[in-house]
Design a protein around this motif. Structure first.
Motif, PDB file in Angstrom:
ATOM      1  N   GLU A 242       0.742  -1.128  -0.027  1.00 39.12           N
ATOM      2  CA  GLU A 242       0.028   0.099   0.071  1.00 39.12           C
ATOM      3  C   GLU A 242       0.886   1.399  -0.138  1.00 39.12           C
ATOM      4  N   SER A 243       1.970   1.205   0.813  1.00 37.69           N
ATOM      5  CA  SER A 243       2.839   2.283   1.085  1.00 37.69           C
ATOM      6  C   SER A 243       3.499   2.451  -0.417  1.00 37.69           C
ATOM      7  N   VAL A 244       4.173   1.452  -0.841  1.00 37.20           N
ATOM      8  CA  VAL A 244       4.889   1.740  -2.181  1.00 37.20           C
ATOM      9  C   VAL A 244       4.289   2.164  -3.213  1.00 37.20           C
ATOM     10  N   ILE A 245       2.875   1.544  -3.360  1.00 37.46           N
ATOM     11  CA  ILE A 245       1.979   2.181  -4.375  1.00 37.46           C
ATOM     12  C   ILE A 245       1.373   3.390  -4.194  1.00 37.46           C
ATOM     13  N   SER A 246       1.058   3.824  -3.047  1.00 37.54           N
ATOM     14  CA  SER A 246       0.195   5.283  -2.845  1.00 37.54           C
ATOM     15  C   SER A 246       1.439   6.232  -2.418  1.00 37.54           C
ATOM     16  N   ASN A 247       2.849   5.752  -2.334  1.00 38.59           N
ATOM     17  CA  ASN A 247       3.664   6.932  -1.893  1.00 38.59           C
ATOM     18  C   ASN A 247       4.856   6.558  -2.331  1.00 38.59           C
ATOM     19  N   PRO A 248       5.078   6.348  -3.704  1.00 35.15           N
ATOM     20  CA  PRO A 248       6.426   5.902  -4.422  1.00 35.15           C
ATOM     21  C   PRO A 248       7.480   6.801  -4.204  1.00 35.15           C
ATOM     22  N   GLN A 249       8.515   6.491  -3.719  1.00 38.42           N
ATOM     23  CA  GLN A 249       9.563   7.265  -3.482  1.00 38.42           C
ATOM     24  C   GLN A 249      10.587   7.266  -4.739  1.00 38.42           C
ATOM     25  N   HIS A 250      10.907   6.115  -5.141  1.00 40.21           N
ATOM     26  CA  HIS A 250      12.213   6.017  -6.288  1.00 40.21           C
ATOM     27  C   HIS A 250      11.421   6.373  -7.689  1.00 40.21           C
ATOM     28  N   ALA A 251      12.215   7.204  -8.408  1.00 41.83           N
ATOM     29  CA  ALA A 251      11.538   7.583  -9.718  1.00 41.83           C
ATOM     30  C   ALA A 251      11.233   6.414 -10.490  1.00 41.83           C
ATOM     31  N   TYR A 252      12.189   5.220 -10.363  1.00 37.55           N
ATOM     32  CA  TYR A 252      11.872   4.041 -11.129  1.00 37.55           C
ATOM     33  C   TYR A 252      10.359   3.454 -10.786  1.00 37.55           C
ATOM     34  N   THR A 253      10.178   3.379  -9.463  1.00 32.34           N
ATOM     35  CA  THR A 253       8.851   3.041  -9.075  1.00 32.34           C
ATOM     36  C   THR A 253       7.900   3.921  -9.781  1.00 32.34           C
ATOM     37  N   LYS A 254       7.929   5.435  -9.772  1.00 31.34           N
ATOM     38  CA  LYS A 254       7.097   6.096 -10.361  1.00 31.34           C
ATOM     39  C   LYS A 254       6.757   5.748 -11.827  1.00 31.34           C
ATOM     40  N   VAL A 255       7.838   5.403 -12.569  1.00 37.05           N
ATOM     41  CA  VAL A 255       7.642   5.136 -13.988  1.00 37.05           C
ATOM     42  C   VAL A 255       6.748   3.777 -14.010  1.00 37.05           C
ATOM     43  N   LEU A 256       6.988   2.751 -13.279  1.00 39.60           N
ATOM     44  CA  LEU A 256       6.310   1.661 -13.069  1.00 39.60           C
ATOM     45  C   LEU A 256       4.626   1.986 -13.036  1.00 39.60           C
ATOM     46  N   LEU A 257       4.491   2.995 -11.921  1.00 45.46           N
ATOM     47  CA  LEU A 257       3.151   3.168 -11.659  1.00 45.46           C
ATOM     48  C   LEU A 257       2.540   3.915 -12.789  1.00 45.46           C
ATOM     49  N   SER A 258       3.254   5.035 -13.396  1.00 41.04           N
ATOM     50  CA  SER A 258       2.712   5.712 -14.456  1.00 41.04           C
ATOM     51  C   SER A 258       2.213   5.011 -15.593  1.00 41.04           C
ATOM     52  N   ALA A 259       2.762   3.770 -15.691  1.00 40.99           N
ATOM     53  CA  ALA A 259       2.172   2.967 -16.793  1.00 40.99           C
ATOM     54  C   ALA A 259       1.135   1.900 -16.533  1.00 40.99           C
ATOM     55  N   VAL A 260       0.585   1.970 -15.276  1.00 41.25           N
ATOM     56  CA  VAL A 260      -0.448   1.216 -14.813  1.00 41.25           C
ATOM     57  C   VAL A 260      -1.740   1.905 -15.422  1.00 41.25           C
ATOM     58  N   PRO A 261      -2.921   1.193 -16.119  1.00 38.24           N
ATOM     59  CA  PRO A 261      -3.998   1.660 -16.435  1.00 38.24           C
ATOM     60  C   PRO A 261      -4.921   1.539 -15.583  1.00 38.24           C
ATOM     61  N   ASP A 262      -4.644   0.674 -14.685  1.00 34.20           N
ATOM     62  CA  ASP A 262      -5.846   0.097 -13.553  1.00 34.20           C
ATOM     63  C   ASP A 262      -6.169   1.393 -12.777  1.00 34.20           C
ATOM     64  N   PRO A 263      -7.632   1.838 -12.684  1.00 33.66           N
ATOM     65  CA  PRO A 263      -8.117   2.921 -11.918  1.00 33.66           C
ATOM     66  C   PRO A 263      -8.181   2.473 -10.560  1.00 33.66           C
ATOM     67  N   ASN A 264      -8.088   1.201 -10.209  1.00 36.29           N
ATOM     68  CA  ASN A 264      -8.457   0.753  -8.824  1.00 36.29           C
ATOM     69  C   ASN A 264      -7.012   0.832  -7.868  1.00 36.29           C
ATOM     70  N   VAL A 265      -5.926   1.076  -8.570  1.00 36.26           N
ATOM     71  CA  VAL A 265      -4.498   1.359  -8.032  1.00 36.26           C
ATOM     72  C   VAL A 265      -4.446   2.692  -7.646  1.00 36.26           C
ATOM     73  N   ARG A 266      -4.369   2.774  -6.101  1.00 32.95           N
ATOM     74  CA  ARG A 266      -4.692   4.208  -5.504  1.00 32.95           C
ATOM     75  C   ARG A 266      -2.927   4.641  -5.498  1.00 32.95           C
ATOM     76  N   PHE A 267      -2.939   5.395  -6.861  1.00 34.63           N
ATOM     77  CA  PHE A 267      -1.437   5.860  -7.073  1.00 34.63           C
ATOM     78  C   PHE A 267      -1.512   7.232  -6.894  1.00 34.63           C
ATOM     79  N   VAL A 268      -0.902   8.007  -5.758  1.00 36.14           N
ATOM     80  CA  VAL A 268      -1.147   9.375  -5.757  1.00 36.14           C
ATOM     81  C   VAL A 268       0.013   9.968  -6.423  1.00 36.14           C
ATOM     82  N   ALA A 269      -0.162  10.409  -7.695  1.00 37.79           N
ATOM     83  CA  ALA A 269       0.957  10.659  -8.509  1.00 37.79           C
ATOM     84  C   ALA A 269       1.161  12.209  -8.389  1.00 37.79           C
ATOM     85  N   ASP A 270       2.408  12.673  -8.741  1.00 38.89           N
ATOM     86  CA  ASP A 270       2.332  14.210  -8.882  1.00 38.89           C
ATOM     87  C   ASP A 270       1.729  14.861  -9.847  1.00 38.89           C
TER      88      ASP A 270
END
Ligand code: ATP
Length: 314
Positions: A242-270
């Motif tokens: 939950e913490s890694v997905i909603s509050n990613p800290q590494h730029a690479y984790t953000k890249v992986l999450l920015s490619a996620v099309p799933d609206p259920n993933v609670r990714f709080v992007a910038d």
């Protein structure tokens, strides 16, 4: 939770020495100082793009090669110290692998009954009604109807059903830890969630532990309490999913999450949804590739190797 994790990967590295027929030999560092652990009845997702070293972790855990450095412990015992046929057999039963291609792991010449009866006869010495009950039991565990499944051959089942058979076979052998390497990536999107849901129930109801290897960070939180993000053979960020997905800290984790099309993933992007990182992917990769410094704990149990701020210095 008991104190000793079921599986501990402790400062593990693996260097492959390639000796081509022509030209100079070279070394590939497939895994670099990886330390991860999983308690019984929990799941750890290891996510990353192709070549990041995820499968190398799975292969190390299943003893397909020896580590160059560090150790893997199962129930506190270094698996490199496992000696003798009885101990090797016990380990290979307790730690089962489920692969990406559900068809490849099944023998097309045999029915599902054969695939499930064989390990139960061999390892649990069952026969007669005990065997029939056990086969019914593992099929029920993976939510397959024995009356329509047992006499079928692998090609007569759907991909999702075949993967369920693979999971049933792991149970029949006596798996405690299942290393699932991209178990849903060859399945239709519509049935991926149901197979992940099944693995989730195997964990909750049967206490099965999962090392879940995937390129798809969106699926990690369906199954895994904890997530580790890998790049270039190292774990760059890890912690509660939950913490890694909603509050990613590494730029690479953000890249992986920015490619996620799933609206259920609670990714709080910038504000730009991580696009700046995606556009600077080579810079991000360079950052992730850098020798690991001391990790920083950003939230309880959530660690990162390099912060966003480090990217410009990469
Ligand atoms: N047996 C081997 N010999 C040489 N190099 C290897 C070997 N196994 C893996 N590698 C290299 O180690 C690196 C990590 O590979 P690994 O298979 O663990 O990545 P991965 O993240 O699982 O990728 P994929 O999802 O494509 O399998 C890659 O550069 C790969 O080429």
């Amino acid at each position: 939770m008991t104190d000793t994790p079921l599986l501990e990967i402790d400062n593990a590295s693996k260097v492959f020495h390639l000796k081509p027929m022509f030209g100079a030999g070279k070394e590939v560092v497939a895994m670099r100082n990886v330390s991860l652990s999983i308690h019984k009845g929990r799941a750890l997702a290891v996510v990353g793009e192709s070549g990041s070293g995820k499968s190398t972790i799975g292969r190390a855990v299943t003893r397909l090669f020896e580590l160059s450095e560090g150790e893997v412990r199962f129930k506190g015992r270094n698996i490199a110290d496992i000696k003798g046929r009885a101990e090797e057999l016990a380990y290979s039963q307790a730690v089962q692998m489920v692969f990406q291609d559900p068809f490849a792991a099944l023998n097309p010449a045999h029915t599902i009954r054969h695939h499930l009866e064989r390990p139960l006869k061999l390892h649990k010495k069952l026969s007669g009604s005990g065997l029939a009950d056990a086969v019914g039991g593992v099929l029920a565990d993976v939510e397959l109807d024995p009356s329509v499944t047992l006499e079928k051959y692998p090609h007569e089942l759907s991909g999702g059903q075949r993967q369920r058979v693979n999971l049933a076979r792991a149970l029949a052998v006596g798996a405690e830890l299942i290393v699932a390497d991209e178990p849903t990536s060859m399945l239709d999107v519509s049935i991926r969630k149901s197979v992940l849901g099944l693995m989730q129930r195997m964990k909750a109801e049967r206490g099965i532990t999962f090392l879940y290897i995937t390129h798809d960070i969106a699926t990690a939180h369906y199954l895994a309490e904890d997530t580790a993000v890998m790049f270039g053979g190292q774990v760059v960020e890890w912690g509660p999913s939950e913490s890694v997905i909603s509050n990613p800290q590494h730029a690479y984790t953000k890249v992986l999450l920015s490619a996620v099309p799933d609206p259920n993933v609670r990714f709080v992007a910038d504000a730009d949804g991580g696009k700046a990182f995606a556009e600077n992917i080579e810079k991000v990769r360079a950052l992730a590739r850098r020798a690991a410094g001391l990790p920083v704990e950003v939230e309880p149990g959530h660690f990162v190797r390099h912060r966003f701020e480090d990217m410009d210095a990469a």
